[in-house]
Write a protein that holds these residues in place. Structure first.
Motif, PDB file in Angstrom:
ATOM      1  N   CYS A  37       1.220  -1.186   0.117  1.00  0.00           N
ATOM      2  CA  CYS A  37      -0.068   0.439  -0.358  1.00  0.00           C
ATOM      3  C   CYS A  37       0.927   0.637  -0.123  1.00  0.00           C
ATOM      4  O   CYS A  37       2.353   1.126   0.917  1.00  0.00           O
ATOM      5  CB  CYS A  37      -1.012  -0.303   1.992  1.00  0.00           C
ATOM      6  SG  CYS A  37      -1.385   1.214   1.654  1.00  0.00           S
ATOM      7  N   ARG A  90      -0.237   4.062   1.176  1.00  0.00           N
ATOM      8  CA  ARG A  90      -0.014   4.929   2.143  1.00  0.00           C
ATOM      9  C   ARG A  90       1.061   4.056   3.847  1.00  0.00           C
ATOM     10  O   ARG A  90       1.701   4.828   4.485  1.00  0.00           O
ATOM     11  CB  ARG A  90      -1.770   5.181   2.947  1.00  0.00           C
ATOM     12  CG  ARG A  90      -1.998   6.041   1.689  1.00  0.00           C
ATOM     13  CD  ARG A  90      -3.516   6.732   2.689  1.00  0.00           C
ATOM     14  NE  ARG A  90      -4.277   7.549   2.579  1.00  0.00           N
ATOM     15  CZ  ARG A  90      -4.900   8.402   3.298  1.00  0.00           C
ATOM     16  NH1 ARG A  90      -5.342   7.209   4.091  1.00  0.00           N
ATOM     17  NH2 ARG A  90      -5.074   9.167   2.058  1.00  0.00           N
ATOM     18  N   CYS A  91      -0.021   3.179   3.750  1.00  0.00           N
ATOM     19  CA  CYS A  91       0.869   2.759   5.181  1.00  0.00           C
ATOM     20  C   CYS A  91       2.209   2.133   5.502  1.00  0.00           C
ATOM     21  O   CYS A  91       2.887   1.956   6.040  1.00  0.00           O
ATOM     22  CB  CYS A  91      -0.001   1.442   6.326  1.00  0.00           C
ATOM     23  SG  CYS A  91      -0.660   0.147   5.047  1.00  0.00           S
ATOM     24  N   CYS A 132      -4.252  -0.355   0.469  1.00  0.00           N
ATOM     25  CA  CYS A 132      -5.022  -1.861   0.914  1.00  0.00           C
ATOM     26  C   CYS A 132      -6.934  -1.055   1.422  1.00  0.00           C
ATOM     27  O   CYS A 132      -6.941  -0.459   1.543  1.00  0.00           O
ATOM     28  CB  CYS A 132      -4.115  -1.897   2.345  1.00  0.00           C
ATOM     29  SG  CYS A 132      -3.977  -1.029   3.297  1.00  0.00           S
ATOM     30  N   ARG A 141       0.511  -2.981   4.514  1.00  0.00           N
ATOM     31  CA  ARG A 141      -0.389  -4.424   3.970  1.00  0.00           C
ATOM     32  C   ARG A 141      -0.322  -4.489   2.376  1.00  0.00           C
ATOM     33  O   ARG A 141       0.181  -3.440   1.774  1.00  0.00           O
ATOM     34  CB  ARG A 141      -1.465  -4.294   4.832  1.00  0.00           C
ATOM     35  CG  ARG A 141      -2.190  -3.860   6.024  1.00  0.00           C
ATOM     36  CD  ARG A 141      -2.789  -3.570   6.490  1.00  0.00           C
ATOM     37  NE  ARG A 141      -3.185  -2.349   6.261  1.00  0.00           N
ATOM     38  CZ  ARG A 141      -3.844  -1.179   7.698  1.00  0.00           C
ATOM     39  NH1 ARG A 141      -3.274  -1.714   8.839  1.00  0.00           N
ATOM     40  NH2 ARG A 141      -4.001   0.035   7.098  1.00  0.00           N
ATOM     41  N   CYS A 174      -6.932   1.243   4.778  1.00  0.00           N
ATOM     42  CA  CYS A 174      -6.190   2.627   4.433  1.00  0.00           C
ATOM     43  C   CYS A 174      -7.168   3.268   2.877  1.00  0.00           C
ATOM     44  O   CYS A 174      -7.937   4.401   3.042  1.00  0.00           O
ATOM     45  CB  CYS A 174      -5.015   2.372   2.943  1.00  0.00           C
ATOM     46  SG  CYS A 174      -3.488   2.408   5.105  1.00  0.00           S
TER      47      CYS A 174
HETATM   48 ZN    ZN Z   1      -2.419   0.828   3.428  1.00  0.00          ZN
END
Ligand code: ZN
Ligand code: SF4
Ligand code: ZN
Length: 320
Positions: free
Chosen positions: A4, A6-7, A24, A10, A27
């Motif tokens: 992902c 963003r994070c 993910c 994941r 997110c």
């Molecule tokens: Zn994520």
């Protein structure tokens, strides 16, 4: 599967075309929630004290609306309404039951009313009346359907003391409506698409659209990733939708496919340029329809809905 964006921990399951990000599940849900929250706050769509009437059709968008709203508003201040249009093969009791159990699982009361019960005639009645009178459908059943739903939502909201009617229109719907009204060249209607448009009658309960910045491909992915099974049967009148909206819809899909993010920019641009104008706008109260007493357009004695109902009544008279 890539990670992902963003994070970065994941696996991504969703490609957000208009931002170019891979997200993910968690997110993506969070992204939708935050964007809805921002839109609600930007236009002060409602506050914690408002009693919301959620208009739920049972489609994917209404599921997303429900799932997001319970995270930003108290379920005790929400009531859900589903309207049975009266379309053979489309309004199925099992879909309503499934919707009802989902709504109740969020702790929200769910009411189901029909167009026939509220207005005397279903969408099928309206279509059949035209076949009898003219031998064809001169006015698309969608016209009656849309007006009937809006009327019922508004009257029902008044009856239960709701202060907002909340609908599940998404970004694609909103862009279509803006363009349609621009092409019709009707400034009064363009202004009414803006979330801060003035209320033109004391009888209107403000309608708000918290999903208006969420693309349809996102509401579809959201519903799918949450495991929501939505109504799959298509309305038999779908192909008879007014041609202008259908053409704009096709054109906007092409535009978005070639320039991802175009619809979002379009709606944001129109919101921004209309905002100062909308805030200053002072318009007189709409006149009341001579037949039903509900608001009608300036210069009209009868509201559009009553005009359509008269078609059904004329067809009934021919039978006698
Ligand atoms: Zn994520
Ligand atoms: Fe109503 Fe038209 Fe939608 Fe069918 S396609 S549910 S008639 S608006
Ligand atoms: Zn009327």
């Amino acid at each position: 599967m890539p990670l992902c964006d963003r994070c970065r921990s994941r696996q991504a399951v969703f490609y957000q075309r208009h931002t170019g990000k891979k997200l993910c599940k968690e997110c993506f849900f969070e992204d939708v929630l935050q964007r809805v929250k921002k839109e609600v706050e930007r236009h002060r769509m409602f506050s914690q004290n408002d009693k919301l009437l959620l208009a739920l059709s049972g489609g994917k968008d209404s599921f997303v609306l429900l799932d997001v709203l319970v995270q930003i508003h108290s379920p005790s201040k929400m009531v859900a309404l589903s309207i049975i249009e009266g379309i053979r093969g489309y309004n199925r009791p099992q879909d309503i039951e499934r919707l009802r159990s989902i709504v109740r699982s969020y702790g929200i009361d769910h009411f189901v009313v029909s167009a026939k019960q509220y207005l005397g005639y279903s969408v099928d009645d309206f279509a059949e009346a035209q076949l009898k009178l003219y031998g064809k459908l001169r006015i698309p059943p969608c016209t009656y359907c849309g007006l009937a739903r809006r009327r019922i939502m508004n009257v029902f909201a008044r009856e239960i003391g709701a202060s907002r009617v909340v609908t599940a229109h998404n970004l694609d719907d909103e862009a279509q409506t803006y363009i349609m009204n621009l092409l019709r060249g009707d400034p009064a209607r363009i202004v009414q698409v803006h979330p801060q448009a003035p209320l033109l009658s004391r009888l209107f309960i403000r309608r708000v659209k918290p999903l208006r910045k969420i693309y349809e491909y996102e509401t579809a992915a959201y519903a799918y990733l949450k495991g929501f099974r939505f109504q799959e049967v298509e309305c038999p009148y779908l192909d008879m939708r007014p041609t202008l909206r259908a053409r704009i819809r096709r054109f906007l899909y092409e535009l978005e496919a070639n320039s991802p993010g175009a619809l979002l920019k379009l709606v944001e641009f129109l919101d921004t340029i209309l905002e100062p104008y909308v805030k200053k706008l002072k318009l007189p109260e709409l006149p009341r329809c001579k037949r039903c007493g509900e608001p009608t357009s300036y210069g009209r004695d009868l509201c559009k809905l009553c005009e359509l109902i008269e078609i059904v009544e004329n067809a009934a008279k021919q039978n006698r």
